[in-house]
Design a protein around this motif. Structure first.
Motif, PDB file in Angstrom:
ATOM      1  N   TYR A 154       0.871  -1.174   0.000  1.00  0.00           N
ATOM      2  CA  TYR A 154       0.000   0.000   0.000  1.00  0.00           C
ATOM      3  C   TYR A 154       0.907   1.223   0.000  1.00  0.00           C
ATOM      4  CZ  TYR A 154      -3.350   3.443   1.823  1.00  0.00           C
ATOM      5  OH  TYR A 154      -4.142   4.547   2.000  1.00  0.00           O
ATOM      6  N   TYR A 182       1.047  11.802   0.840  1.00  0.00           N
ATOM      7  CA  TYR A 182       0.422  12.806   1.679  1.00  0.00           C
ATOM      8  C   TYR A 182       0.960  14.184   1.299  1.00  0.00           C
ATOM      9  CZ  TYR A 182      -1.905   9.477   4.734  1.00  0.00           C
ATOM     10  OH  TYR A 182      -2.742   8.513   5.222  1.00  0.00           O
ATOM     11  N   GLY A 203      -1.360  19.627   9.394  1.00  0.00           N
ATOM     12  CA  GLY A 203      -0.957  18.247   9.354  1.00  0.00           C
ATOM     13  C   GLY A 203      -1.047  17.699   7.932  1.00  0.00           C
ATOM     14  N   PRO A 204      -0.335  16.614   7.646  1.00  0.00           N
ATOM     15  CA  PRO A 204      -0.419  15.996   6.316  1.00  0.00           C
ATOM     16  C   PRO A 204      -1.826  15.504   6.040  1.00  0.00           C
ATOM     17  CG  PRO A 204       1.464  15.168   7.567  1.00  0.00           C
ATOM     18  CD  PRO A 204       0.627  15.933   8.528  1.00  0.00           C
ATOM     19  N   LEU A 221      -4.043  12.937   3.145  1.00  0.00           N
ATOM     20  CA  LEU A 221      -3.917  11.969   2.056  1.00  0.00           C
ATOM     21  C   LEU A 221      -4.261  12.613   0.723  1.00  0.00           C
ATOM     22  CD1 LEU A 221      -3.432   9.007   1.214  1.00  0.00           C
ATOM     23  CD2 LEU A 221      -5.898   8.659   1.471  1.00  0.00           C
ATOM     24  N   LEU A 241       2.299   2.853   9.064  1.00  0.00           N
ATOM     25  CA  LEU A 241       2.839   3.309   7.797  1.00  0.00           C
ATOM     26  C   LEU A 241       4.274   3.773   8.012  1.00  0.00           C
ATOM     27  CD1 LEU A 241       0.037   5.511   6.157  1.00  0.00           C
ATOM     28  CD2 LEU A 241       0.857   3.281   5.393  1.00  0.00           C
ATOM     29  N   GLU A 293      -8.735   2.725   4.122  1.00  0.00           N
ATOM     30  CA  GLU A 293      -8.091   3.423   5.215  1.00  0.00           C
ATOM     31  C   GLU A 293      -7.373   4.678   4.773  1.00  0.00           C
ATOM     32  OE1 GLU A 293      -4.640   3.766   5.646  1.00  0.00           O
ATOM     33  OE2 GLU A 293      -4.813   4.797   7.550  1.00  0.00           O
ATOM     34  N   LYS A 294      -7.394   5.680   5.608  1.00  0.00           N
ATOM     35  CA  LYS A 294      -6.441   6.768   5.479  1.00  0.00           C
ATOM     36  C   LYS A 294      -6.244   7.363   6.862  1.00  0.00           C
ATOM     37  CE  LYS A 294      -9.659  10.425   4.015  1.00  0.00           C
ATOM     38  NZ  LYS A 294      -9.904  11.400   2.910  1.00  0.00           N
ATOM     39  N   LEU A 295      -5.079   7.960   7.025  1.00  0.00           N
ATOM     40  CA  LEU A 295      -4.776   8.630   8.276  1.00  0.00           C
ATOM     41  C   LEU A 295      -5.277  10.060   8.216  1.00  0.00           C
ATOM     42  CD1 LEU A 295      -1.077   7.554   9.017  1.00  0.00           C
ATOM     43  CD2 LEU A 295      -3.174   6.590   9.951  1.00  0.00           C
ATOM     44  N   PHE A 333      -4.693  13.573  10.157  1.00  0.00           N
ATOM     45  CA  PHE A 333      -3.733  14.175  11.073  1.00  0.00           C
ATOM     46  C   PHE A 333      -4.304  15.415  11.745  1.00  0.00           C
ATOM     47  CE2 PHE A 333       0.385  12.103  10.503  1.00  0.00           C
ATOM     48  CZ  PHE A 333       0.163  11.335   9.375  1.00  0.00           C
TER      49      PHE A 333
END
Lengths: 112, 116
Positions: A32, A36, A43-44, A46, A100, B103-105, B107
């Motif tokens: 995967y 970002y 913040g970063p 996606l 990650l 999924e994704k983060l 922040f």
């Protein structure tokens, strides 16, 4: 130990040009690969992501190219705009692992 | 920032003092993460949590501890701050872990910590 190597560290591109950021990974279990985008003071977030079952993914002006045999992937920004000026991070993850691994980041500046 | 609040936003402290950073989420996401961002190093995972009272170490966990007593709160503690811990700290959340299909983060906006 840097599992995801990102280059260049900084990049200056003329407005309308193509920005290219490259990443290479070592762990063949990675499956995967997200990118970002981070603006100053934020913040970063996606931007786009790819899984290794395809060699390319395009979303608007942003394209990820993926080369499984070379263990490399890259972000291409077509028709780069000043609003694209930001820091970009590639990352890699492995199914079943909640973590990650991020690259070191590329500061992109688009000049008029 | 997807219902994530980090506090404080800025902190200046002295070497040897304890420091606690707080991350609060309103998304009811299962996974929470603490990263630090440093020039030339990118984002490095300090600790993460996969549920209440369930935590694990990341790649740069030495000198840090975490606690998660409620789904919405994830605390990062520097037991005795050192100058090498001067950094920008980001909290992140996700719904299904770093590898679920969608999924994704997400922040937070970060905490700038300076240890003098």
């Amino acid at each position: 130990q840097q599992q995801v190597k990102q280059s260049p560290q900084s990049l200056i591109v003329q407005k309308g040009g193509i920005s290219i950021i490259n990443c290479a990974y070592e762990n063949t279990a990675f499956d995967y690969f997200p990118w970002y985008q981070q603006f100053p003071g934020k913040g970063p977030a996606l931007l786009i992501a790819i899984r290794p079952d395809v060699s390319e993914k395009k979303e608007g002006r942003f394209t990820i190219s993926f080369n499984k045999s070379a263990k490399q992937f890259s972000l291409h920004i077509m028709d780069s705009q000043p609003g694209d000026s930001a820091t970009y991070f590639c990352a890699a993850g492995e199914f079943g692992n909640e973590k990650l691994t991020f690259g070191t980041g590329t500061r992109l500046t688009i000049i008029p | 920032d997807a219902g994530i609040t980090q506090s404080p936003r800025h902190k200046v402290t002295e070497t040897g003092t304890p420091v606690t950073l707080r991350c609060h989420q309103t998304e009811n996401h299962r996974y929470m993460y603490w990263y630090r961002q440093d020039p030339g190093h990118g984002l490095r995972l300090i600790h993460y949590s996969y549920g209440v009272k369930d935590t694990d170490k990341g790649e740069v966990s030495d000198g840090y501890s975490v606690s998660r007593s409620k789904t919405e709160d994830f605390l990062l503690t520097l037991e005795s701050a050192t100058s090498s811990q001067t950094s920008v700290y980001f909290c992140a959340i996700s719904d299904g872990g770093a590898q679920s299909t969608n999924e994704k983060l997400f922040f937070g906006s970060g905490t700038q910590l300076s240890v003098l």
